[in-house]
Each structure stands twice: as C-alpha cells, then as structure tokens.
Design an enzyme around this catalytic site. Structure first.
Site, PDB file in Angstrom:
ATOM      1  N   LYS A   1       0.872  -1.178   0.000  1.00  0.00           N
ATOM      2  CA  LYS A   1       0.000   0.000   0.000  1.00  0.00           C
ATOM      3  C   LYS A   1       0.907   1.226   0.000  1.00  0.00           C
ATOM      4  CE  LYS A   1      -3.950   2.130   2.026  1.00  0.00           C
ATOM      5  NZ  LYS A   1      -3.336   3.450   2.026  1.00  0.00           N
TER       6      LYS A   1
ATOM      7  N   TYR B   1      -2.995   0.423  -9.993  1.00  0.00           N
ATOM      8  CA  TYR B   1      -3.529  -0.771  -9.348  1.00  0.00           C
ATOM      9  C   TYR B   1      -4.956  -1.152  -9.745  1.00  0.00           C
ATOM     10  CZ  TYR B   1      -5.347   2.852  -6.189  1.00  0.00           C
ATOM     11  OH  TYR B   1      -5.944   3.969  -5.668  1.00  0.00           O
TER      12      TYR B   1
ATOM     13  N   CYS C   1     -10.927  30.097  30.247  1.00  0.00           N
ATOM     14  CA  CYS C   1     -10.319  29.867  28.929  1.00  0.00           C
ATOM     15  C   CYS C   1      -8.926  30.511  28.876  1.00  0.00           C
ATOM     16  CB  CYS C   1     -11.220  30.457  27.842  1.00  0.00           C
ATOM     17  SG  CYS C   1     -10.456  30.484  26.217  1.00  0.00           S
TER      18      CYS C   1
ATOM     19  N   CYS D   1     -14.946  26.345  26.349  1.00  0.00           N
ATOM     20  CA  CYS D   1     -14.887  27.760  26.693  1.00  0.00           C
ATOM     21  C   CYS D   1     -16.276  28.325  26.411  1.00  0.00           C
ATOM     22  CB  CYS D   1     -13.843  28.445  25.808  1.00  0.00           C
ATOM     23  SG  CYS D   1     -14.128  30.200  25.609  1.00  0.00           S
TER      24      CYS D   1
ATOM     25  N   CYS E   1     -14.550  34.707  21.845  1.00  0.00           N
ATOM     26  CA  CYS E   1     -13.221  34.124  22.081  1.00  0.00           C
ATOM     27  C   CYS E   1     -12.410  34.150  20.784  1.00  0.00           C
ATOM     28  CB  CYS E   1     -13.376  32.687  22.573  1.00  0.00           C
ATOM     29  SG  CYS E   1     -11.801  31.859  22.772  1.00  0.00           S
TER      30      CYS E   1
END
Ligand code: 5U1
Length: 680
Positions: free
Chosen positions: A126, A236, A419, A437, A443
């Site tokens: 692979k 393949y 936070c 948070c 934020c």
C-alpha cells in the site's frame, strides 16, 4: 519551382519518419526504464535522443503531437482546477490492524460468495501516496483527476502529463477504447530528502512527509512546479466501465497494465487464503525499511473480477479488498508541560508538549491527551515518561505512562477554570467528556478556528489564506467573522507580517474565486457543530437551496439518512441564531453564490418507501442493508406500522414478522430482497 517543392516534400517526409522513429525509440526506452525497471541505454544517450527529437520538432512544428515525449513541458498556469465527476466513484479501502480483523474479512468474503474454497487473493504494497484517476481514450492520455470526495475530483491533467513514469500514450495490443486507470502518485524517500534540502536552501517551507509533498505537488496551478518535483506512480485498478475485453482476474489486469506501458508495483503477488496473505504481510513488514518509498501496509484483493462484482461495495468501500496496515509507531519520551488548545466549537483539548522525538522521518514535539477523562484514565502527569503513537496522518497521541520509569518530579494536570485565550468561564456539561470555553465568538481562539475552517480546502478553498495570516487578521482586529474576509483591502493584507504585496494580491484573487462555490461546501464552511463534509452535502442535496434549511425542523432533518437528533438539534440551533443569519446575509451580499440543486432525494427510486429489517440476514449485515436502502431514498424504520411498505425478514424473525402479517404489510425474504435490490 517544382524542384524546390519536391525537395521540401521529401524533407518533410524524411523528418516525419525520423520523428516517428525517435518517438517510438524513446517510448520503448521509457517502457524499459519505468515499467520493466531494466534500462537499455544510459541517461546521456537517452537525453541525446530527446534533444534530437526536440530539434526536429522545432524545425517542423506542424509535426508536434500532444503525446510526443517532448510534450511533458509545463503548460500555462491555470486560474483554478476544473471539477471532474468520476465515472465510477473512487472508493477507499477498509482497514485491518490485526490477524483477527483479516480473518473476519476473509470469512465475510466466503459467506457473501457462498464458498468454502480458499480464496485467491492478489497482494501488493500500500503506497503512502495520493490516489489519481487517469483516462485514456483510443490509447491517448486525455484527462487526469484527483480523488476529491470520491465522486468529484479536480482536473490535474496538465500536472500529470509532466510525470515521466506516466505514458502519454499506451502501447501493446487490445487496448480498450476508453480506459481509466487508478494508481497512487508518490515521492521516493530520496526524492523527498532532495526536495526538502532544496526547499530549505532556498528558505522555503519544508514538507512534513513524502505524501504531503506529493499531494502539494499535484495541486499546483503551475505545472512547471509539478514538473520540478520527483513524482512517481504505480497503477492498481480501473475506473471506467470496460469498453472491450478486460482480463477477468486482478492479476491478469495488472499484467495487461504492464503490457500497455503502465507501471505496476514489482511486489504484486498472487496467493491463496489467509495463510498466504499473512506470509506476504510478514515479508513486506521486513522489507519495508529497505524499500525506496514509504508504504503503510499491504492491500489484498479478491482475484476474480466476477467475485469482485458479486461482493460489490458499501459506502464506496469495496468488500473485495482490504488494507492490512502496519502497526502505528510508538516511542518513549517525557511530558514537559501541558497546554489547553481551544477549538472551533470552544472544546478545550489538553496537548502535551514533549521532549522532541524522531519517529519515522518526523520529529514529534506535541501529542494530544484528548480530554480530562482520558488523562484520569491513563493516570498521566507532567514529567511522566510516556509512550507516544503516530499513525499515518492522525495527530500523535499519548498512549500510556511508562510504569517502569518514574520521574522524581511529577505534577498533576488540572483543567483550567477559565479559557486560556479569552478568560471566559470553562464549562463542562455533565456526562460529556469535553470541556468548553463559554466565550463563543467573543473568544479569539474560536473565531480563528472558525475562520480557518471556513477558508480550508474542502470548505471555501481560499488558497494562500494560511493559519498564520488568519491569526494575525484576528489579532489585529481586521477580521471579526468570516464575512469580513471579503471586505479586506490589499494594503490591509500587505500590512501583515511577512506578507508581500504579491501574496496579498494572490489572497484577494483567491477570495474572489472562492465566491463561486457549491451549497454543500458553503454549509460545511459555516462550521455548524457536527456537520461534516458528507452531512453538508446531504443537506444540500436534500434541501436544494438555503432558505429551505432556515425553516427545517428537527423532525424533518431526522428524516435524512445519518442525521440523528443531536446533529438535527445543532442545525436548528445554528439557524435560529440571529447573528448567524447576519453573517450569511453579509456573505451573500459580498457575492458568495452557488447554483441551487435539484432535490436529488426526491428523484431516488425508493423515495417515500418505508422498510423494516428484522431477523439475521446471511449475505449482508443489517446496517449494510439499511445503508443500501437509504442510499436509494428509502426510510428504514425500527418498528412495523400501517405506514410500513415492506418488511425484510432474515432468520429468526420474531414479533415484527407477526405484526407485518397482521397488518398485511408486504414481506420479502432475503433472497427476494436481493433480487429486488438488483433492479437498481
Ligand atoms: N495498492 C493499492 N492501493 N489501493 C488503494 N490498491 C488499491 N486499491 C484501492 C485503493 C483505494 O481501491 C480499489 C480496491 C478500488
């Protein structure tokens, strides 16, 4: 006068002959070099032939053909890649990580085929590369595409044409009129080291691993860049419906590939049963480090194409093939500190900062600890010696503490109460492992992540708008939400650190380009909780247009396959927020647009039909059957009622069968069900 004309005609005829013979010779040498791995002439002699051909073609430009070996030069840079719909979806492979999982795969193959004979399997390494699909018509390379989401990829023909290992025209006999072939493009270990040495000498960013380097090289709009990258390929499989004779076994198909000039792994081997597969896996595990390229496991395929057809696929994963992956690599190191990262939805993830360790070509200095429950379960502290695991592309993780090696100074890891970025309170809902948070879009960390997600390749695909630039845009308050991106001015962008005017212009161009999108991408880009790419696409196909989604109820959303109550709740919550509507309006006013979609689910053959599955099915699992029915538009319910259209009964069916009989609902046994499905 006529003497001169005769002379010209003679010269042209001679040049045509010489050009044809040089091309033939060069193609033969390419074949010996790339497919047979047995070159006949030196590189210098080969280059001389190419030069001679170039010289003649320069004299007679009318004789240049697109499949001439000189035509691998990079073409004019593209503005964007066109989309390509794959004739047959490009599936992915199921993975196995243990002999037990392999035995379960083999057992399922036997059951589905109704066979008790040992199965013939074809084994191959692979490759750790990038899947591509390349189409030849009348033997000429006409198109190449990336996998994309499996159904639609990007047209990378210009780039693929620059890879010397890929023939521009096929050779040999019995070439199908249309032949789409699939393979894995990769960069060798040596090529990767050289590429990175070059990049670092030129002060450019280095690549993380050969696969990323191969993927980045194929996604260049300027094929001259692709041409400078050391790309290789092994083929393949096929990706088109056969036109003409196609060998009826996988091993003969790969032999035909070689005869047609398509390179195939030299380690392909046919074997019988699981014993043979396990031996092959062991051999390749031992060989792995000596191979000139990276492999991450081996692939086994049922050899008979007829059996492959009978086994079929579920969710784009063939049931006749499996990848047996090498175990993830584990190393020991020490945790120096722990930081909490805030994600797009506010989730706090503890990340261990490690003493750097080298694992399989990559230095690891961070690893995820997932969440506080995991930290407790694994009894991890700062200062502990730990085992870290890295597997493929996934983020490295701390697996366990090394009990035999104790540090003198260890410190407990605590969830912060606030936070670390915006100092809002951290909340943890009971029963949920994840702490969040509570700052929402106040934020900056959440805003940054939301914008990064919006700009990412599978979402709005804003090329060049990288993480560092987004961090700066939010920190300098030039951008508060995703819609602000579209009001950015060139001087604002070029005022950012390390952003030249040219790059600023490129970002503006990319922003402009991103405005033409699809509804699925747009919905994914919005970053609704737990709405991934596939769900976003399903929503787009189901609703066809955005306003219909605004008013969708949790019940109507749950009628869509794979959308359960939690996701439905998130979607409804998202569209009930006024500020989300405001951002969407702003985006649309900025020119973001998409074509509305015909509502596919209404066109599906079993739309409006309700099925109930009961008892044990022999040939497929209940969940496979459910998935198949839902893909055809049917609803699969858990209990029988007067609204049920069909009940499918397997072995040992109980009360549902009785209820169906009482209500006069149509009943199908497993065989009838299979026949029924065959018509679609
Ligand atoms: N070697 C190999 N890699 N690979 C990847 N074979 C192979 N086959 C694949 C994929 C995705 O898919 C076919 C089984 C469809």
């Amino acid at each position: 006068m006529s003497v001169l004309l005769d002379e010209n005609k003679k010269n042209l005829e001679q040049a045509t002959k010489k050009i044809e013979s040089l091309r033939q010779e060069i193609n033969d040498h390419d074949y010996h070099y790339h497919v047979l791995d047995a070159p006949v002439i030196s590189d210098a002699e080969y280059d001389k032939k190419i030069q001679a051909l170039r010289h003649l073609e320069k004299q007679y430009p009318e004789l240049v053909t697109p499949d001439s070996p000189t035509q691998r030069v990079g073409a004019k840079p593209l503005k964007e890649f066109k989309q390509v719909t794959h004739e047959i979806p490009m599936g992915s492979l199921d993975n196995a990580f243990s002999e037990e999982e392999m035995l379960a795969f083999d057992k399922r193959v036997h059951t589905l085929l109704g066979s008790n004979q040992e199965i013939d399997y074809v084994c191959e390494p692979k490759m750790d590369g990038v899947a591509v699909s390349i189409r030849y018509e009348n033997g000429r390379l006409v198109r190449a595409a990336t996998r994309g989401d499996g159904e639609t990829g990007e047209d990378i023909t210009q780039n693929i044409r620059t890879i010397k290992m890929i023939p521009l025209s096929l050779r040999g006999k019995q070439i199908p009129k249309v032949l789409e072939v699939r393979g894995e493009v990769y960069i060798s270990k040596k090529g990767f080291d050289e590429l990175n040495a070059r990049a670092s000498a030129q002060g450019e960013k280095i690549f993380i691993n050969p696969r990323n380097a191969a993927a980045g090289s194929l996604r260049q709009l300027d094929s001259n860049i692709t041409r400078s990258r050391p790309l290789s390929i092994y083929f393949y499989g096929i990706g088109s419906k056969p036109t003409g004779e196609i060998p009826d076994t996988q091993s003969d198909l790969l032999k035909a590939f070689k005869n047609w000039g398509l390179p195939v792994s030299p380690y392909v081997k046919q074997t019988k049963g699981m014993r043979g597969c396990f031996d092959y896996f062991k051999q390749m595990s031992e060989k792995r480090n000596q191979l000139p390229y990276e492999i991450d496991g081996v692939v086994f395929k049922v050899n008979s194409q007829e059996d492959q057809r009978q086994l079929g696929s579920v969710s784009k994963r063939p049931r006749w093939a499996i990848a047996y992956k090498f175990p993830a690599e584990e190393v020991e190191t020490v945790i120096e500190s722990v930081e909490f990262q805030v994600g797009r939805t506010g989730a706090l993830t503890p990340v261990a900062r490690l003493q750097p360790v080298f694992v399989h070509g990559v230095t690891i200095s961070n690893a995820t600890l997932h969440n506080m429950d995991e930290i407790k379960r694994k009894k991890v502290h700062i200062g502990d010696y730990v085992i870290v695991r890295r597997a493929g592309d996934v983020i490295p993780e701390v697996v366990r503490v090394v009990e035999t090696r104790k540090s003198a100074h260890i410190k407990a890891i605590h969830l912060p109460s606030h936070c670390p970025v915006c100092h809002s309170k951290v909340e943890q809902i009971e029963g949920e492992a994840v702490a969040r948070c509570s700052g929402g879009l106040f934020c900056p960390a959440q805003r940054k992540e939301a914008i990064k997600h919006f700009a990412s390749r599978r979402a709005m695909d804003i090329e060049g708008l990288g993480d560092k630039i987004i961090d700066q845009l939010v920190d300098t308050e030039l951008v508060h939400n995703v819609a602000d991106l579209y009001s950015l001015k060139k001087d604002q962008l070029s005022s950012l650190e390390r952003l030249a005017e040219k790059s600023a212009q490129n970002i503006l161009d990319a922003l402009q380009q991103s405005k033409d999108t699809t509804l699925g991408r747009f919905l994914f880009a919005l970053g609704i909780r737990e709405v991934g790419e596939a769900t976003a696409k399903q929503l787009a196909n189901h609703f066809g247009e955005l306003p219909a989604l605004f008013t969708a109820t949790e019940e109507s959303l749950q009628a869509i396959p794979d959308i359960g109550p939690v996701v439905a709740g998130h979607i409804v919550a998202f569209f009930s927020e006024k500020h989300n509507h405001k951002v969407i309006d702003q985006l649309i006013s900025a020119g973001v647009r998409w074509p509305n979609i015909e509502r596919k689910s209404q066109d599906l053959p079993l739309t409006g039909q309700t099925f109930v599955l009961t008892g044990t099915l022999q040939k497929m699992t209940r969940s496979d059957a459910k998935e198949k029915l839902e893909s055809l538009g049917a609803k699969v319910a858990g209990s029988v009622s007067a609204k049920t259209h069909y009940v499918v009964v397997g072995e040992d069916a109980g009360s549902k069968l009785q209820k169906a009989t009482e209500l006069g609902v149509k009943i199908m046994n497993e065989e009838q069900f299979f026949q029924f499905l065959k018509q679609f």
